[in-house]
Enzyme design. Structure first.
Site, PDB file in Angstrom:
ATOM      1  N   CYS A   1       0.736   4.614   6.995  1.00  0.00           N
ATOM      2  CA  CYS A   1       0.071   4.278   8.456  1.00  0.00           C
ATOM      3  C   CYS A   1       1.037   3.353   9.337  1.00  0.00           C
ATOM      4  CB  CYS A   1      -1.242   3.283   8.346  1.00  0.00           C
ATOM      5  SG  CYS A   1      -2.353   4.135   7.000  1.00  0.00           S
TER       6      CYS A   1
ATOM      7  N   CYS B   1     -16.998  -8.758   5.098  1.00  0.00           N
ATOM      8  CA  CYS B   1     -16.078  -7.191   4.874  1.00  0.00           C
ATOM      9  C   CYS B   1     -14.957  -7.706   4.108  1.00  0.00           C
ATOM     10  CB  CYS B   1     -15.790  -6.937   6.132  1.00  0.00           C
ATOM     11  SG  CYS B   1     -17.134  -6.768   7.428  1.00  0.00           S
TER      12      CYS B   1
ATOM     13  N   ARG C   1     -17.725  -2.683  17.737  1.00  0.00           N
ATOM     14  CA  ARG C   1     -16.969  -3.918  17.410  1.00  0.00           C
ATOM     15  C   ARG C   1     -15.734  -4.253  18.165  1.00  0.00           C
ATOM     16  NH1 ARG C   1     -16.630  -4.251  11.818  1.00  0.00           N
ATOM     17  NH2 ARG C   1     -18.858  -4.588  11.933  1.00  0.00           N
TER      18      ARG C   1
ATOM     19  N   CYS D   1     -19.053   2.428   9.007  1.00  0.00           N
ATOM     20  CA  CYS D   1     -18.323   1.684   9.839  1.00  0.00           C
ATOM     21  C   CYS D   1     -17.126   2.589   9.992  1.00  0.00           C
ATOM     22  CB  CYS D   1     -18.008   0.353   9.487  1.00  0.00           C
ATOM     23  SG  CYS D   1     -16.923  -0.765  10.304  1.00  0.00           S
TER      24      CYS D   1
ATOM     25  N   CYS E   1       0.806  -1.316  -0.189  1.00  0.00           N
ATOM     26  CA  CYS E   1       0.045   0.045   0.051  1.00  0.00           C
ATOM     27  C   CYS E   1       0.953   1.235  -0.104  1.00  0.00           C
ATOM     28  CB  CYS E   1      -0.999  -0.132   1.403  1.00  0.00           C
ATOM     29  SG  CYS E   1      -2.198   1.350   1.238  1.00  0.00           S
TER      30      CYS E   1
ATOM     31  N   CYS F   1       0.506  -0.382  10.291  1.00  0.00           N
ATOM     32  CA  CYS F   1       0.140  -1.411   9.096  1.00  0.00           C
ATOM     33  C   CYS F   1       0.973  -2.254   8.415  1.00  0.00           C
ATOM     34  CB  CYS F   1      -0.984  -0.646   8.263  1.00  0.00           C
ATOM     35  SG  CYS F   1      -1.571  -1.754   7.075  1.00  0.00           S
TER      36      CYS F   1
ATOM     37  N   CYS G   1     -19.752  -5.171   3.214  1.00  0.00           N
ATOM     38  CA  CYS G   1     -18.979  -4.144   3.641  1.00  0.00           C
ATOM     39  C   CYS G   1     -17.782  -4.175   2.841  1.00  0.00           C
ATOM     40  CB  CYS G   1     -18.769  -4.186   5.034  1.00  0.00           C
ATOM     41  SG  CYS G   1     -17.604  -2.994   5.852  1.00  0.00           S
TER      42      CYS G   1
HETATM   43  N1  SAM Z   1      -6.619   0.534   3.182  1.00  0.00           N
HETATM   44  C1  SAM Z   1      -7.749   0.791   3.538  1.00  0.00           C
HETATM   45  C2  SAM Z   1      -7.785   2.008   4.672  1.00  0.00           C
HETATM   46  O1  SAM Z   1      -6.819   2.096   5.474  1.00  0.00           O
HETATM   47  O2  SAM Z   1      -8.752   2.941   4.598  1.00  0.00           O
HETATM   48  C3  SAM Z   1      -8.425  -0.283   4.074  1.00  0.00           C
HETATM   49  C4  SAM Z   1      -8.027  -1.527   4.773  1.00  0.00           C
HETATM   50  S1  SAM Z   1      -7.167  -0.809   6.544  1.00  0.00           S
HETATM   51  C5  SAM Z   1      -6.189  -2.191   6.893  1.00  0.00           C
HETATM   52  C6  SAM Z   1      -8.366  -1.032   7.641  1.00  0.00           C
HETATM   53  C7  SAM Z   1      -7.968  -0.559   9.208  1.00  0.00           C
HETATM   54  O3  SAM Z   1      -7.571  -1.749   9.686  1.00  0.00           O
HETATM   55  C8  SAM Z   1      -7.189   0.373   9.481  1.00  0.00           C
HETATM   56  O4  SAM Z   1      -7.945   1.556   9.502  1.00  0.00           O
HETATM   57  C9  SAM Z   1      -6.956   0.365  10.762  1.00  0.00           C
HETATM   58  O5  SAM Z   1      -7.954   1.201  11.666  1.00  0.00           O
HETATM   59  C10 SAM Z   1      -7.023  -1.120  10.677  1.00  0.00           C
HETATM   60  N2  SAM Z   1      -5.726  -1.883  11.198  1.00  0.00           N
HETATM   61  C11 SAM Z   1      -4.724  -1.997  10.239  1.00  0.00           C
HETATM   62  N3  SAM Z   1      -3.592  -2.818  11.126  1.00  0.00           N
HETATM   63  C12 SAM Z   1      -3.859  -2.657  12.011  1.00  0.00           C
HETATM   64  C13 SAM Z   1      -2.893  -3.331  13.355  1.00  0.00           C
HETATM   65  N4  SAM Z   1      -1.895  -3.741  13.297  1.00  0.00           N
HETATM   66  N5  SAM Z   1      -3.752  -3.317  14.479  1.00  0.00           N
HETATM   67  C14 SAM Z   1      -4.912  -2.778  14.581  1.00  0.00           C
HETATM   68  N6  SAM Z   1      -5.631  -2.219  13.592  1.00  0.00           N
HETATM   69  C15 SAM Z   1      -4.982  -2.230  12.295  1.00  0.00           C
HETATM   70 FE1  SF4 Z   2      -2.706   1.092   3.327  1.00  0.00          FE
HETATM   71 FE2  SF4 Z   2      -2.838  -0.233   5.642  1.00  0.00          FE
HETATM   72 FE3  SF4 Z   2      -2.977   2.413   5.813  1.00  0.00          FE
HETATM   73 FE4  SF4 Z   2      -5.078   1.005   4.745  1.00  0.00          FE
HETATM   74  S1  SF4 Z   2      -3.896   1.116   6.868  1.00  0.00           S
HETATM   75  S2  SF4 Z   2      -4.241   2.793   3.610  1.00  0.00           S
HETATM   76  S3  SF4 Z   2      -3.767  -0.707   3.936  1.00  0.00           S
HETATM   77  S4  SF4 Z   2      -1.410   1.313   5.024  1.00  0.00           S
END
Ligand code: SAM
Ligand code: SF4
Ligand code: DTB
Length: 335
Positions: free
Chosen positions: A63, A103, A266, A194, A59, A66, A134
């Site tokens: 973040c 989802c 949730r 959500c 990606c 992530c 979702c």
């Molecule tokens: N890429 C899209 C976005 O971020 O909008 C959707 C997928 S992203 C993985 C969805 C959510 O997963 C993130 O907003 C975050 O809140 C949660 N998430 C991702 N990595 C995580 C982690 N290591 N621990 C807990 N929540 C996590």
């Molecule tokens: Fe990309 Fe992960 Fe951020 Fe979603 S949460 S935008 S998958 S880096």
């Protein structure tokens, strides 16, 4: 005694009011949360949703929590968008295992035009199985949101993640205002929202209050509010952050229940690392939705059999009892 009017949704919670809730003695806070919970929900019903990563890794966003960010080396490869048939198979299996909502998540900043066509097909096919749908695909503009809604998408997941103040410490490639704009497009298109966040990212207590304040400001409130406990993934910048005390996590769930009385709260990522006792306290605090299935997007979730055993132990039942009826199972047992 809580009056019925105390449980009506409000959008004007002040930070000091929210902090006062966090500061209540634990038993008083959980009692208030239970009262609000019981005014709006069956206290023993838990919504069951299953997650599938339809496009994993690489990606462009940064973040810090992530595992799928291309900025960090977490050992995840870059995968292509799954084929529609594979997604439908997984959705059918999730339904058979008791899920009422499916989802689908993609590691995108926002969907590209040619990917959106495939995704729209997934929505139609999964919905035809009789599941709620979702998706979480990153940022959406108004037109993309309209097209997803027209295909029958029920919910769009897009998290605020943390408070506006702490946000810049966690993500630099996408702003808080952009997240709110995407949520606006989703609402405008008529889909349900959500939206939630992650706790345990090294944030201050005021950031937990600030996140919940922002979620409560959304009018109407998000129908689903995922509260994730950070899953610390080696290779991400937050891999070694200090653990959040589980009691502070449960407090946040209780405050979410009080601020967002009609929303499904949730208990999301992080259950695999959580004790059964912490999960039980989270349900007592008003959490009434979980992700069910052995994996979240890329990390582990409790095994299906373990969750069934936990539901039985606590006398909980799925909101839509598809795989078993816990109450029937209990009454059928010898005295
Ligand atoms: N890429 C899209 C976005 O971020 O909008 C959707 C997928 S992203 C993985 C969805 C959510 O997963 C993130 O907003 C975050 O809140 C949660 N998430 C991702 N990595 C995580 C982690 N290591 N621990 C807990 N929540 C996590
Ligand atoms: Fe990309 Fe992960 Fe951020 Fe979603 S949460 S935008 S998958 S880096
Ligand atoms: C949400 O708030 N939590 C889910 C869902 N929305 C998409 C994702 C959790 C991901 C946890 C890390 C992983 O498995 O990759």
């Amino acid at each position: 005694m809580t009056l019925a009017s105390d449980t009506a949704p409000r959008h004007d919670w002040r930070l000091d009011e929210i902090q006062a809730l966090f500061a209540l003695p634990f038993n008083d806070l959980l009692f208030r949360a239970q009262q609000v919970h019981r005014a709006h929900f069956d206290a023993n019903a838990v919504q069951v949703a299953t997650l599938l990563s339809i496009k994993t890794g690489a990606c462009p966003e940064d973040c810090k929590y992530c595992p799928q960010s291309g900025h960090y080396n977490t050992g995840l490869g870059k995968e292509k968008l799954l084929e529609v048939e594979r997604v439908v198979e997984q959705a059918a299996a999730a339904k058979a295992a008791g899920a009422s909502r499916f989802c689908m998540g993609a590691a995108w900043r926002s969907p590209r035009e040619r990917d959106l066509d495939v995704v729209l097909e997934m929505v139609k096919r999964v919905k035809a199985l009789g599941l709620e749908t979702c998706m979480t695909l990153g940022m959406l503009d108004g037109e993309q949101a309209d097209r997803l809604a027209a295909a029958g998408l029920d919910y769009y997941n897009h998290n605020l993640d943390t408070s506006p103040e702490y946000y810049g410490e966690i993500i630099t490639t996408r702003g808080y205002a952009e997240r709110l704009e995407t949520l606006g497009s989703v609402r405008q298109a008529g889909m349900k929202i959500c939206s939630g966040g992650i706790l345990g990212m090294g944030e201050a207590p005021s950031d937990r209050a600030g996140l919940l304040q922002q979620l409560a400001r959304l009018d109407p409130h998000p129908e689903s509010v995922p509260i994730n406990m950070l899953v610390k993934v080696p290779g991400t910048p937050l891999a070694d952050v200090d653990d959040l005390d589980p009691i502070d996590f449960v407090r946040a769930i209780a405050v979410a229940r009080i601020l967002l009385p009609k929303s499904h709260v949730r208990l999301s990522a992080g259950r695999e690392q959580m004790s059964e006792s912490t999960q039980a306290l989270a349900f007592l605090a008003g959490a009434n939705s979980i992700f069910h299935g052995d994996t979240l997007l890329t990390t582990e979730n409790p095994a299906v059999a373990r969750d069934r055993a936990l539901f039985d132990k606590l006398g909980l039942h799925p909101e839509q009892p598809l795989y078993y009826d816990a109450s029937a199972a209990r009454t059928a047992e010898p005295a």
